[in-house]
Scaffold this motif. Structure first.
Motif: not given
Length: 379
Positions: A256, A42, A276, A46
């Motif tokens: 993620g 990430l 995500r 994020d």
């Protein structure tokens, strides 16, 4: 959601595994053995979004780990955001990359806590177990932690190759001014699972290490808090793993993937969501994978009718899967489990001299954590 599971509370404990990159190659690393096959990390935006969403749900404790989290150039930015949101932040590190410039920047960013790992009390064994030359560096980092007025917290993972050095490890911790020491016996998943026959200590070793820790604790008094975590294989009942999967603990892996424990990626039949594509709120409350092991409807006997299920939540799902092939089976650590013999047999082998317990043991090399080994284990 399971029919017998009530709506969970918030994910109070958030662990961000910022990267699987690591300068160490520890034989007991809990990172997945196929980490080389995971997706890209990430980015900063994020991670900041994850922090904000988790805090809005009520998360309060934040662990920053890896791999080695200091491999991320944006670590200070992430810490500053977490501090501004009101998290209590704990950096879990090997110390590699923590120089005076970075520790000063992390202090300014609001970092609360640093947990520093050693592999052993001697340079030779420390550097062998991590396949690096880092012992002297770790000692310097320990001094920096004291200099910058962080709580001095040392962590040493114990196993067959170093458990007889507990007294020397505690002496080292005392010299370094440690306030807290965690002697965390290896739990056998990740890389430790592949090395279990070489790492599992004998019962005599564990009992001797416990006795040594008790004596040292009595001598040290209140100057040092020492935690000795008994290995699961030597217990009669399983630990309440994560206080129940999907109860209070949320891990976000480097790519993620959201997990109810840091090892859960291995569990078959579950598709874990990714930040995500979904919010933390949707992941925590609505995803099938997080709801799967909530409540008790997933349990088989003897767990389902056992009164202890409200305390141990059936034990560790990853351990049950690795040992029996079915994550819904009773954790074999429990002596009520029909699979308990798998644990007692492993302990029996460990109780014998290693060359006798496993005739090929001396010919079977330890598998050190590395990108190359990760790829070769999973062609």
């Amino acid at each position: 959601m399971s029919a017998t599971a009530s709506k969970p509370g918030p994910p109070l404990w958030l662990l961000l595994e910022l990267t699987y990159r690591c300068p160490l190659h520890c034989v007991f690393c809990y990172n997945p053995t196929d980490f080389a096959n995971t997706g890209p990390e990430l980015d900063t935006a994020d991670w900041i979004r994850v922090l904000r969403e988790a805090r809005a749900l009520g998360a309060v404790q934040l662990g920053l780990s890896g791999g080695e989290p200091l491999a991320r150039d944006d670590l200070e930015v992430i810490v500053a955001e977490a501090h501004g949101l009101g998290f209590y932040t704990n950096l879990i590190t090997s110390g590699v990359g923590l120089n005076e410039t970075r520790i000063g920047a992390l202090k300014s960013a609001g970092l609360d806590h640093i947990q520093l790992s050693f592999q052993d009390s001697s340079q030779q064994m420390n550097d062998f177990l991590s396949s690096t030359r880092t012992f002297d560096l770790k000692s310097k980092v320990a001094a920096l932690i004291k200099q910058y007025d962080f709580p001095m917290v040392l962590n040493v993972v114990l196993h067959r190759l170093n458990i007889d050095h507990v007294e020397e490890i505690l002496d080292m911790a005392e010299r370094l001014g440690a306030q807290y020491v965690e002697l965390a016996n290896t739990q056998y998943y990740g890389w430790a699972w592949h090395n279990r026959e070489r790492l599992l200590p004998s019962r005599e070793q564990v009992e001797r290490a416990e006795a040594t820790t008790r004596r040292f604790r009595e001598r040290a008094g209140q100057s040092m808090q020492i935690y000795f975590v008994v290995p699961d294989y030597f217990e009669r009942r399983p630990k309440p793993c994560m206080n129940g999967l999907g109860s209070i603990f949320l891990t976000i892996s480097p790519d993620g993937t959201a997990l109810p424990c840091h090892a859960a990626r291995m569990l078959p039949g579950l598709e874990f969501p990714n930040v995500r594509a979904a919010s933390i709120e949707a992941i925590w409350f609505d995803s099938a994978s997080f709801n799967h092991y909530r409540g008790d409807s997933w349990m088989k006997e003897p767990c389902r009718s056992c009164p202890e299920k409200v305390r141990d939540f059936g034990g560790c799902r990853c351990q049950a899967y690795l040992l029996t092939g079915d994550a819904a089976n009773a954790d074999p650590v429990c002596d009520l489990s029909p699979y308990h013999h798998l644990v007692t047999e492993a302990v029996e082998r460990a109780n014998r001299p290693q060359i006798e317990a496993e005739p090929q043991a001396e010919e079977k090399p330890l598998v050190f954590r590395s990108h190359r080994n990760s790829s070769s284990l999973f062609p």
